[in-house]
Design a protein around this motif. Sequence first.
Motif, PDB file in Angstrom:
ATOM      1  N   VAL A 132       1.849  11.008   8.640  1.00  0.00           N
ATOM      2  CA  VAL A 132       2.980  10.250   8.083  1.00  0.00           C
ATOM      3  C   VAL A 132       2.495   8.913   7.527  1.00  0.00           C
ATOM      4  O   VAL A 132       2.911   8.486   6.440  1.00  0.00           O
ATOM      5  CB  VAL A 132       4.060  10.020   9.156  1.00  0.00           C
ATOM      6  N   ALA A 133       1.621   8.242   8.273  1.00  0.00           N
ATOM      7  CA  ALA A 133       1.093   6.962   7.800  1.00  0.00           C
ATOM      8  C   ALA A 133       0.322   7.145   6.493  1.00  0.00           C
ATOM      9  O   ALA A 133       0.396   6.291   5.590  1.00  0.00           O
ATOM     10  CB  ALA A 133       0.191   6.345   8.872  1.00  0.00           C
ATOM     11  N   LYS A 134      -0.417   8.265   6.385  1.00  0.00           N
ATOM     12  CA  LYS A 134      -1.133   8.543   5.136  1.00  0.00           C
ATOM     13  C   LYS A 134      -0.162   8.732   3.975  1.00  0.00           C
ATOM     14  O   LYS A 134      -0.410   8.251   2.866  1.00  0.00           O
ATOM     15  CB  LYS A 134      -1.979   9.814   5.294  1.00  0.00           C
ATOM     16  N   THR A 135       0.939   9.420   4.238  1.00  0.00           N
ATOM     17  CA  THR A 135       1.937   9.633   3.192  1.00  0.00           C
ATOM     18  C   THR A 135       2.541   8.306   2.733  1.00  0.00           C
ATOM     19  O   THR A 135       2.724   8.078   1.529  1.00  0.00           O
ATOM     20  CB  THR A 135       3.056  10.561   3.704  1.00  0.00           C
ATOM     21  N   MET A 136       2.853   7.438   3.692  1.00  0.00           N
ATOM     22  CA  MET A 136       3.383   6.119   3.343  1.00  0.00           C
ATOM     23  C   MET A 136       2.401   5.349   2.475  1.00  0.00           C
ATOM     24  O   MET A 136       2.771   4.748   1.458  1.00  0.00           O
ATOM     25  CB  MET A 136       3.666   5.313   4.617  1.00  0.00           C
ATOM     26  N   SER A 137       1.148   5.363   2.878  1.00  0.00           N
ATOM     27  CA  SER A 137       0.123   4.647   2.129  1.00  0.00           C
ATOM     28  C   SER A 137      -0.025   5.209   0.719  1.00  0.00           C
ATOM     29  O   SER A 137      -0.152   4.453  -0.258  1.00  0.00           O
ATOM     30  CB  SER A 137      -1.204   4.730   2.879  1.00  0.00           C
ATOM     31  N   ASN A 138      -0.002   6.545   0.602  1.00  0.00           N
ATOM     32  CA  ASN A 138      -0.137   7.173  -0.714  1.00  0.00           C
ATOM     33  C   ASN A 138       1.013   6.800  -1.635  1.00  0.00           C
ATOM     34  O   ASN A 138       0.810   6.518  -2.828  1.00  0.00           O
ATOM     35  CB  ASN A 138      -0.203   8.698  -0.559  1.00  0.00           C
ATOM     36  N   TYR A 139       2.239   6.813  -1.102  1.00  0.00           N
ATOM     37  CA  TYR A 139       3.404   6.475  -1.918  1.00  0.00           C
ATOM     38  C   TYR A 139       3.343   5.026  -2.388  1.00  0.00           C
ATOM     39  O   TYR A 139       3.567   4.710  -3.568  1.00  0.00           O
ATOM     40  CB  TYR A 139       4.690   6.720  -1.128  1.00  0.00           C
ATOM     41  N   LEU A 140       3.061   4.128  -1.463  1.00  0.00           N
ATOM     42  CA  LEU A 140       3.021   2.713  -1.819  1.00  0.00           C
ATOM     43  C   LEU A 140       1.900   2.428  -2.810  1.00  0.00           C
ATOM     44  O   LEU A 140       2.090   1.682  -3.789  1.00  0.00           O
ATOM     45  CB  LEU A 140       2.842   1.867  -0.557  1.00  0.00           C
ATOM     46  N   ASP A 141       0.736   3.025  -2.571  1.00  0.00           N
ATOM     47  CA  ASP A 141      -0.398   2.810  -3.464  1.00  0.00           C
ATOM     48  C   ASP A 141      -0.110   3.355  -4.855  1.00  0.00           C
ATOM     49  O   ASP A 141      -0.433   2.720  -5.872  1.00  0.00           O
ATOM     50  CB  ASP A 141      -1.638   3.482  -2.878  1.00  0.00           C
ATOM     51  N   SER A 142       0.529   4.538  -4.910  1.00  0.00           N
ATOM     52  CA  SER A 142       0.874   5.132  -6.202  1.00  0.00           C
ATOM     53  C   SER A 142       1.890   4.288  -6.943  1.00  0.00           C
ATOM     54  O   SER A 142       1.817   4.129  -8.164  1.00  0.00           O
ATOM     55  CB  SER A 142       1.415   6.553  -5.987  1.00  0.00           C
TER      56      SER A 142
END
Length: 596
Positions: A132-142
């Motif tokens: 989940v933390a990876k998904t959050m990071s990916n969304y914010l970074d994108s």
Amino acid sequence: MTNDTWSIAKNLFKTVTRKKTFDDEVPKKSQLKRTLNLIDLTALGVGSTLGCGVYALAGTVAKSIAGPAVVLSFALAAIASTFSGVCYAEFTCRLPKAGSAYVYSYVAIGELIAFIIGWNLLLKNIIGTSAVAKTMSNYLDSLLGDPQKKYMKKYFTIHMDYMNEYPDVTSFLFILFITLFVAWGVRKSCNLNNLFTALSMLTICTVIVSGFYFVNLSNWFIPKNEIPAGVDGGKGGFFPFGWTGIVAGAARCFYGFISFDSIVSAGEETKNPEKTMPLAIVLTFSFITFAYFGLASVLTLMWPYYDQDPSAPLLVIYDRLGTPVLKYLVTGGVMFALFTTLIGRLFPIPRILYAMSSDGLLFDFLAKINKKTKTPFIATIVCGVTVGLLSIVFDLEQLIDMASIGTLQSYMTICVCVLILRYTDANNLCSRDVTVDSDGKYNFSTWLNLLNAKTPNVDTQYISRVLILVFSVSANLFCTSVAHWKYFQGALQYALSIVICISVVSLLLTMLMLTRLPQTIENLPFKVPLVPFVPCVSIVLNLYLMVELSFRTWLRFSVCQVIGLLVYAFYGIRHSLEGIKQQAKRDEENRNEPIL
């Protein structure tokens, strides 16, 4: 085998199969504070799911595993989860304790199996929270134009197979932030979770409604000749990767249906848990099934499946459709949803640690409850740091696979526990000892209960456990053979076909024989309907989804199991509270024996 060796083996078996008992304990007030109600539990269950499962999993599975048939993958995963969910619901009525499936299996099966289940639940939740933390990071970074990805790949690239391309520092910071909230107190973290869950549901409704405006039905039936060259789009159409893709997708999608584990882990912090927890499980399943099916449908109807972005599909689709307002609105909702998912996924980990440490199977400092926050503060911080470190180095796909296999294994065991307890002799209900006192003479009428015994006894209990073991072995053979049948040709395929036929006959026969045996009459607020059918079907479904996962996933899972067994062998087996209690009882009996 010599007598000494046999004696050692027998004592070891008794040690690892000793069961947790509550009847001889002195009643005491739980150290955890009961503050959670139905709304809190439902929000915890929904919130722990509607994050990574909705906003990343659907795109990942649609792109390269199931195509538009991802909606059927979610449906299959929902069915398998529902069967497991009702088994969980019955156990919440029996044992409303912190620790989830770990406590249930400790009472029903034995200490070693309980430790393995608890260990797998820890791994599953730790890995799932990292995902989940990876998904959050990916969304914010994108959303920001990939500044972290570009910088880290330039200066800190990780040149190792099966790991992330670069250290994901953002996900580590997200986890530490949520860890502090969870450690702060149950009431405070649940209030924040309730708010974020409401925003998450609002976002999903927005996505589904707006998605129908951009729907293009032809995206579900794209012919193979229209798939761009060099793109792995399968055979095209609604089933581009066939039935295999649907099942493999369901094994991945199952990761999105693990919310009720968060619910049952809060047994000692819930008001009226016997009634509240089963209802919360039902409500949670209703909400998340609607959300998954609706979002997976509009996702694949708005944009071709082979062109989905696996990290942040919604953000990329709205960007390509030229709708910046919806893009930023949905992305903001996604971040709130992922925050609440982080809370829901992180919440059960310290509770499981607390339960296992309280029983002496893990280090006792993890069982300490902070007097001010009324939470396992140290265990929460340890969990947060561990989850954060995993999120830094592993990529999303590997984390999801590892979380799925641990979840399926624990759910399957819960179903076995339900069967064992339903056919347990009421006179042995407290001890639930595997060894039964019987003359060992079982004939045809005994196995089929032709004498129509109305309540379980030592004979029917023994027979039921033999049948449950035979069913489990047959299910394993059936699922493994079916999953690998397509990879063989000629004589080997013919041999597997025979194994499949024999295992099917064995499954049906053992299930039929179980229906003939009497079940324990218990007054519970909720009981699994259609026993043994529901638990047996759940066992088969969970096993089948497990064998569909990759060899590398099984290899990592096996390594984790070895580490867990070493912890139990060198610490847990000697510090077990149940073992200490039984030894004290034997010492007391020896002291009271008359000296001849």
